[in-house]
Design an enzyme around this catalytic site. Structure first.
Site, PDB file in Angstrom:
ATOM      1  CG  PHE A 133      25.389  48.808 -66.108  1.00 50.27           C
ATOM      2  CD1 PHE A 133      24.224  48.076 -65.873  1.00 50.27           C
ATOM      3  CD2 PHE A 133      25.382  50.037 -65.845  1.00 50.27           C
ATOM      4  CE1 PHE A 133      23.131  48.834 -65.064  1.00 50.27           C
ATOM      5  CE2 PHE A 133      24.325  50.921 -65.147  1.00 50.27           C
ATOM      6  CZ  PHE A 133      23.296  49.998 -64.868  1.00 50.27           C
ATOM      7  CG  ASP A 210      31.787  47.432 -63.707  1.00 47.98           C
ATOM      8  OD1 ASP A 210      31.283  47.281 -62.466  1.00 47.98           O
ATOM      9  OD2 ASP A 210      30.764  48.372 -64.238  1.00 47.98           O
ATOM     10  CE1 TYR A 235      24.293  50.258 -56.746  1.00 53.54           C
ATOM     11  CE2 TYR A 235      25.600  52.278 -55.978  1.00 53.54           C
ATOM     12  CZ  TYR A 235      25.083  51.549 -57.075  1.00 53.54           C
ATOM     13  OH  TYR A 235      25.255  51.781 -58.353  1.00 53.54           O
ATOM     14  CE  LYS A 236      25.259  46.711 -58.746  1.00 48.14           C
ATOM     15  NZ  LYS A 236      23.874  47.117 -59.029  1.00 48.14           N
ATOM     16  NE  ARG A 384      19.268  42.388 -62.506  1.00 42.31           N
ATOM     17  CZ  ARG A 384      20.275  43.151 -62.293  1.00 42.31           C
ATOM     18  NH1 ARG A 384      21.722  43.172 -62.756  1.00 42.31           N
ATOM     19  NH2 ARG A 384      19.950  44.361 -61.409  1.00 42.31           N
TER      20      ARG A 384
END
Length: 412
Positions: A133, A210, A235-236, A384
């Site tokens: 990322f 991560d 937050y996922k 995605r």
């Protein structure tokens, strides 16, 4: 896919009827069909729980509104480590005293990677893959510039992800820390965290994972695997809400030797002593910097209790079934239109999202959003399909993939 294979595959209605976690979907807030018909982006932002609205209102009226500054003495000073311990217990396979909440993911990554580099005298190389990322890569480039360190880049296949053998020829006596994503943000590839960590340790380096795309969707055993450091967002799949704070895990064996670089008063051994010199607190408190985001921690507490009530194994089982179904639908409806599935087919190497490539998917995604169908797009061509196990139904997946097919057909 043959007609016989299609006939043998259960329908979305049958899958939902057989889903032992189906009732959990009722715990989540869902807008009416005019606003949203299929949400396939739970790997970017999880839905809020219905109970969270009432709990936040109660927090405003009671803990904040009634107790005011007394709340710090009564509870809030310990909130980062209390919530951190709950994250560790429910999702990370981590014993108490090794996880804390606070800062953004980027800031937490900076603190932890910089601490790892500084703790390894004579080692000035950082290893990371080129397809990680952007924040992870950018943070490392900045730290390398600050510390005069060098970066060794892993050139792994983005679709297959970083494997243990990709580190061959890169690890050595100069390696300070290796930084990898447990689940790759593009393809959903699930790395062998235990095996890679062991290999990094054989070279005398530290391992930082991560966990942004795995925490809350993939069971983990950080203590058992011997992971040194981990950072993740909330937050996922932890449904903490937009901008909810990140967490950091530091193995108890590493806490005394790691000194995080942003020395703030909340990480000092006596925060209210107003001392002249900084002395780090003992244990995980030393990795706190500023005033903890107490209000922002409240929503994730609700989700952690929901996950705890069903267990991570059940979450993972549902995740596998959802991604298998999404792949089957994509093969049937999207591949004939020129799309390519670029996520692993082996369930043991896949997280809770899949990626399908097509040159038109940027425009397709924009059109779908206007219609209340919400997948996610990552350049150059990746759409995605993110599947949050506790809030996503099989019918929602079928509706969403069919809408992708329709939009793609219209634009060809």
């Amino acid at each position: 896919m043959t007609t016989a294979q299609q006939t043998q595959r259960p329908t979305s209605a049958e899958l939902d009827a057989a889903d032992p976690l189906a009732a959990q979907r009722e715990a989540f807030y869902a807008p009416d069909a005019a606003q949203l018909t299929s949400y396939l982006d739970g790997n970017s932002l999880g839905r809020p729980l219905k109970v969270t609205a009432g709990n936040l209102e109660s927090f405003v009226h009671r803990a904040w509104g009634s107790r005011l500054i007394r709340g710090w003495d009564e509870q809030w000073m310990d909130e980062p480590t209390v919530v951190g311990d709950r994250i560790g217990e429910v999702t990370l396979g981590a014993a108490a005293g090794q996880t804390t909440v606070g800062d953004s993911t980027s800031v937490m990554l900076y603190k932890m990677i910089r601490a790892a580099v500084d703790a390894q005298p004579g080692r000035d190389e950082i290893i990371i893959d080129r397809d990680n990322f952007p924040t992870d890569r950018f943070i490392i480039e900045g730290i390398a510039a600050e510390r005069g360190a060098s970066i060794k880049w892993i050139a792994a296949n983005p679709a297959s992800g970083v494997r243990s053998e990709d580190l061959d020829g890169l690890l050595g006596e100069k390696t300070a820390v290796v930084v990898l994503s447990h689940v790759a943000y593009r393809s959903g590839f699930l790395a062998d965290a235990e095996g890679i960590t062991a290999k990094v340790h054989q070279a005398g380096a530290l391992m930082l994972w991560d966990l942004c795309h795995s925490v809350g969707s993939v069971p983990m055993e950080l203590d058992k695997w011997g992971v040194d450091i981990a950072v993740g967002c909330t937050y996922k799949y932890l449904n903490g809400g937009p901008g909810s704070p990140a967490f950091a895990y530091v193995n108890a064996t590493q806490q005394d030797r790691l000194q995080q670089p942003i020395w703030g008063w909340m990480g000092a051994d006596n925060p209210f002593g107003m001392t002249d010199a900084y002395r780090p607190a003992q244990g995980m408190r030393r990795f706190i910097t500023g005033t903890p985001p107490v209000l922002a921690m409240q929503p994730m507490k609700d989700m952690l209790e929901l996950i705890a009530s069903v267990g991570m194994d059940a979450v993972r089982e549902k995740s596998i079934k959802l991604t298998e179904y999404a792949i089957a639908l994509s093969e049937e409806l999207l591949v004939p239109l020129g799309a390519e599935i670029v996520s692993p087919r082996n369930v043991a190497e896949r997280g809770s999202h899949i990626t399908v490539d097509h040159p038109l998917f940027a425009d397709v995604t924009a059109r779908l959003w206007e219609k209340g169908v919400i997948p996610d797009f990552r350049p150059p061509h990746g759409l995605r399909i993110g599947l949050s196990p506790l809030s996503t139904s099989f019918a929602e997946v079928e509706l969403g993939v069919a809408a992708i097919r329709d939009a793609l057909s219209e634009m060809q």
